[in-house]
Design a protein around this motif. Structure first.
Motif, short mmCIF file in Angstrom:
data_model
loop_
_atom_site.label_atom_id
_atom_site.label_comp_id
_atom_site.label_asym_id
_atom_site.label_seq_id
_atom_site.Cartn_x
_atom_site.Cartn_y
_atom_site.Cartn_z
N ASN A 357 46.81 -4.85 47.65
CA ASN A 357 46.66 -5.68 48.84
C ASN A 357 46.65 -7.17 48.59
OD1 ASN A 357 46.39 -3.37 50.54
ND2 ASN A 357 44.28 -3.14 49.80
N GLY A 358 46.52 -7.58 47.33
CA GLY A 358 46.47 -9.00 47.04
C GLY A 358 45.93 -9.26 45.65
N THR A 379 45.48 -12.36 50.14
CA THR A 379 45.93 -11.05 50.63
C THR A 379 47.37 -11.14 51.09
OG1 THR A 379 45.02 -11.58 52.82
CG2 THR A 379 43.64 -10.29 51.33
#
Length: 592
Positions: A357-358, A379
């Motif tokens: 996600n990041g 993110t």
């Protein structure tokens, strides 16, 4: 931190966010009144204005990531950890800080290895101390076989694979190697590298990519410019092109110096005046190529660099993409590990931790037993082409050390708009901060008592035009100098018809003058730029110093003179004349 982003404490509430914003806005209003009568706002006002914009952004959209810490799991195929080391400058006499720094990372490495998360180490170059460190020799340690062997042994002792990029000191083995080519070959062999660049897929669709400096002896100007050769640059462009964001690729870049346009803090009285802030600093089109690729390819998510020996506790030690024409890239400055190499007392490294996600950017504080601080959480959006940023504040940022080189912006209130004539009175006075555009597109400004040129695309500082000693007590005028219609036929030998060549109607003259009638025309370089490439290749300068020593020895041995009035002369230009008549410089090689 600098840029358009959200800032939130780890446990933010609506009330304390509003209170914190109100404090920053109040400080901004207080500072906004600190305008100068000449040249726009003071540096304090500029910082306050930036804080005001940041506070307004906070009030509009507090960060959704403020209370979220990413989960790192071996079940996530995108999870990874990278331990990032700034300029090492290893000195075999003082290894204590390196050993303790390694211990700080070993705890992190072992914990993630136990979770099954891939871990790597990346060194940002400048591996050895640039001075003699061994007994019975005056040879510089940096760039030698012994230096690279010591660095390879140290980097290999972390227990995970390491990557390294060359810095401006890593080919400085000038007594051992006759050419840059020989020095590079030794560097690559010792570090088991096939090329100066590297690429490593550390997790699914996640690349670590590095570019290294390959020029020292052959540098056109200062040997401490970090130069990425054309072959590497073409390879890099091909790499980012083949790994697009829309296919889910994320690329993290590592270089010794940052690219122009990154917005990271630089020191005007060091790297700016010496022309070695940015990758390929004097390279013209190649200087801007890096930021152009960042803007074009959204797969580039972060770019880590060192070079400046500054800590990670500044508002612009990390810069963010939103609203700054930096694509989807976060730029990150990395400090140093050893106390003897820091400019500001900070001993820090970086930690990069990625997930599906990041990613997070963290600081490892070697002066505080390896304390880890979360600096930013990034993110990815659903299409992977944009990033959302949460910067995490810390009391460590509350200081005024090492004010950065000034970077103009269109809304900073410091731009001088003019027709022609005198644009600045007493330009060398304290706290004058201003900038102006020439009709040819070049950008000049005054900061800290110097005239500085700025890149016309990114407005990043390029280099020194006029130093404090020459600007003190002078006024600045800009006047049109192109020919309108008639052409004057010169009769001077070598200049016949020169004024009848095609003229640039946007041509202007930048003039320094005072009330006594002293006038200096600041001529541009042959390529149209204004910043002075004063610091030249180190090899050439060392030879010149040896010649000066030989001259002193000659005077002493032949005439018994211990002290002599010695100067050096250089060519080629001392006049606008088209005929070679004189070589002397009044007051230097000629007596007044």
């Amino acid at each position: 931190f600098q840029g358009s982003f959200e800032v939130s404490p780890p446990e933010a509430t609506a009330d304390n966010m509003a209170a914190r914003s109100a404090v920053i806005v109040a400080l901004a209003l207080q500072g906004a009144s600190a305008f100068l009568t000449r040249g726009g706002p003071s540096p304090r006002a500029l910082r306050a204005r930036s804080a005001g914009r940041m506070a307004a952004k906070m009030q509009v959209s507090p960060s959704p990531m403020a209370q979220n810490v990413m989960d790192f799991s071996k079940d996530d195929p995108y999870a990874f950890t990278a331990c990032i080391l700034g300029d090492l400058h290893i000195d075999p006499r003082y290894m204590e800080d390196y050993y303790s720094g390694r211990e700080h990372f070993e705890k992190i490495i072992e914990e993630d290895k136990a979770k099954g998360i891939p871990v790597g180490v990346c060194s940002l170059g400048d591996l050895g101390e640039s001075k003699a460190v061994e007994p019975n020799t005056s040879e510089l340690f940096a760039g030698t076989t012994r230096c690279h062997e010591a660095a390879a042994e140290y980097l290999g002792s972390f227990g995970v694979p390491y990557e390294v990029v060359g810095g401006n000191h890593d080919l400085e083995g000038i007594d051992e190697f006759a050419t840059d080519k020989e020095n590079i070959e030794a560097y690559l062999r010792i570090h088991n590298k096939p090329s100066p660049q590297f690429i490593r897929e550390i997790a699914d669709k996640t690349l670590l990519v590095g570019l290294g400096s390959t020029v020292f002896r052959d540098a056109k100007y200062t040997s401490h410019e970090v130069t990425i050769d054309d072959e590497q640059l073409a390879w890099f462009e091909d790499t980012v092109k083949k790994h697009p964001a829309e296919e889910g690729w994320k690329i993290f870049v590592f270089t010794h110096a940052p690219p122009i346009g990154s917005g990271l803090r630089v020191l005007q009285e060091n790297h700016v005046v010496n022309g070695c802030c940015w990758l390929n600093h004097s390279g013209g089109a190649s200087t801007r190529k890096f930021i152009e690729l960042v803007r074009k390819y959204r797969c580039i998510k972060a770019w880590f660099s060192g070079h400046f020996h500054l800590g990670q506790d500044y508002e612009d030690s990390i810069t963010f993409p939103a609203g700054n024409n930096r694509g989807s890239c976060v730029f990150v400055q990395t400090a140093v590990m050893r106390s003897g190499t820091t400019r500001d007392g900070r001993q820090q490294s970086r930690l990069l931790r990625g997930t599906e996600n990041g990613f997070e950017v963290l600081s490892v504080n070697h002066a505080k037993g390896g304390e880890v601080r979360l600096d930013a959480t990034i993110t990815y959006t659903s299409d992977n082409e944009e990033t959302a940023v949460a910067a995490h504040p810390s009391e460590d940022y509350d200081h005024e050390q090492f004010f950065s080189a000034y970077t103009p912006s269109d809304d900073d209130g410091c731009e001088i708009e003019y027709d022609q004539g005198t644009i600045l009175e007493d330009a060398g006075a304290d706290n004058v901060v201003c900038w102006w555009k020439l009709k040819c597109g070049r950008v000049l400004g005054v900061h800290e008592g110097m005239v500085v040129e700025y890149d016309e695309s990114t407005l990043a500082p390029l280099g020194l035009v006029v130093a404090k000693d020459e600007l003190a007590g002078r006024k600045v005028a800009v006047v049109d100098s192109g020919l309108d219609a008639e052409c004057f036929m010169s009769e001077e030998v070598g200049m016949e018809g020169a004024d009848c060549v095609d003229q640039d109607l946007m041509e202007q003259a930048v003039i320094l003058y005072d009330d006594e009638g002293r006038v200096t025309v600041v001529q541009p370089n042959e390529d149209g730029s204004y910043w002075r490439k004063i610091v030249r290749n180190k090899m050439i300068r060392m030879k010149e110093v040896r010649r000066e020593k030989a001259a002193k020895a000659f005077m002493k041995s032949n005439f018994g003179k211990e002290e002599v009035d010695l100067v050096s002369s250089w060519g080629p230009y001392v006049t606008t004349s088209g005929t070679a008549k004189n070589t002397g410089v009044q007051g230097l090689t000629l007596k007044k």
